[in-house]
Write an enzyme that holds these catalytic residues in place. Structure first.
Site, PDB file in Angstrom:
ATOM      1  N   GLY A  46       0.831  -1.190   0.000  1.00 47.36           N
ATOM      2  CA  GLY A  46       0.000   0.000   0.000  1.00 47.36           C
ATOM      3  C   GLY A  46       0.867   1.242   0.000  1.00 47.36           C
ATOM      4  CD  GLN A  51       3.388   5.981   2.534  1.00 49.49           C
ATOM      5  OE1 GLN A  51       2.415   5.462   2.028  1.00 49.49           O
ATOM      6  NE2 GLN A  51       4.332   5.278   3.139  1.00 49.49           N
ATOM      7  CB  CYS A  94       4.800   2.296   7.201  1.00 52.44           C
ATOM      8  SG  CYS A  94       4.395   3.783   6.287  1.00 52.44           S
ATOM      9  CG  LEU A  95       6.554   0.964   1.251  1.00 48.58           C
ATOM     10  CD1 LEU A  95       6.145   1.263  -0.182  1.00 48.58           C
ATOM     11  CD2 LEU A  95       7.604  -0.135   1.290  1.00 48.58           C
ATOM     12  CG  HIS A 136      -1.035   1.535   7.112  1.00 54.15           C
ATOM     13  ND1 HIS A 136      -0.124   1.078   8.047  1.00 54.15           N
ATOM     14  CD2 HIS A 136      -0.320   2.326   6.252  1.00 54.15           C
ATOM     15  CE1 HIS A 136       1.068   1.591   7.757  1.00 54.15           C
ATOM     16  NE2 HIS A 136       0.985   2.333   6.673  1.00 54.15           N
ATOM     17  CD  GLU A 137      -1.155   2.539   2.550  1.00 54.02           C
ATOM     18  OE1 GLU A 137      -0.660   3.675   2.492  1.00 54.02           O
ATOM     19  OE2 GLU A 137      -0.501   1.534   2.909  1.00 54.02           O
ATOM     20  CG  HIS A 140       0.094   7.109   5.159  1.00 56.48           C
ATOM     21  ND1 HIS A 140       1.243   7.551   5.777  1.00 56.48           N
ATOM     22  CD2 HIS A 140       0.249   5.771   5.002  1.00 56.48           C
ATOM     23  CE1 HIS A 140       2.056   6.513   5.984  1.00 56.48           C
ATOM     24  NE2 HIS A 140       1.479   5.410   5.522  1.00 56.48           N
TER      25      HIS A 140
HETATM   26 NI    NI Z   1       2.296   3.477   5.530  1.00 58.88          NI
END
Ligand code: NI
Length: 174
Positions: A46, A51, A94-95, A136-137, A140
């Site tokens: 995701g 991000q 998370c990236l 989660h996304e 963000h």
């Molecule tokens: Ni994330």
């Protein structure tokens, strides 16, 4: 499609509340394509627009099933229309917080309304890993990271380690 660099926490650009898109136009579709490319390149499941430094309400997810075939989903202006009272605990990563994982409790099932890649309004019900990933996304887009669901003690340990790694990567001796 161009993979864009993913911003690593802590960074003020990850703490911004994002604005809705007016419509899914060519620019938004290019963003979605680039985000999928960035996410796949980083082997993530995701990614949210902030991000990659774009403060628009756009997320992409790709939870592969048993067949391992890609199932990319692009969501613009995702809105939570329903969530279950039952909760589920998943280990999240998370990236933007590479190599850090923690258990987060969230509603087990959600219903989300959004505009898809073609600009059509759609609704999906998601549970399990997909449900967790979408929540989660969506976090963000509010400037919320998964560590914000943890105790301040746990959060600070992770953020301090990330700050240290960043300093090392930038060649600082401090
Ligand atoms: Ni994330």
């Amino acid at each position: 499609m161009t993979a864009r660099p993913v911003i690593i926490a802590p960074d003020p650009r990850l703490k911004v509340k994002c604005a809705p898109v007016e419509s899914v136009d060519a620019e938004v579709r290019t963003l979605m394509d680039d985000m999928l490319e960035s996410m796949h390149a980083a082997k993530g499941i995701g990614l949210a627009a902030p991000q990659v430094g774009i403060h628009k309400r756009v997320i992409v997810v790709d939870i592969r099933g048993e067949d391992k075939k890609p199932k990319p989903l692009c969501l613009a202006n995702p809105e939570l229309v329903w969530k279950s009272d039952d909760t589920i605990v998943h280990e999240e990563g998370c990236l933007s917080l590479p190599e850090h994982y923690a258990e987060v409790t969230r509603p087990e099932k959600v219903k989300v309304r959004f505009l898809d890649y073609d600009g059509n309004e759609r609704e999906i019900e998601a549970d399990g890993l997909l449900g967790t990933c979408i929540q989660h996304e969506m976090d963000h887009l509010e400037g919320i990271l998964f560590v914000d669901h943890l105790s301040s003690l746990k959060r600070n340990i992770i953020l301090r380690k990330l700050t240290k790694t960043k300093r090392l990567n930038n060649g600082d001796s401090g």
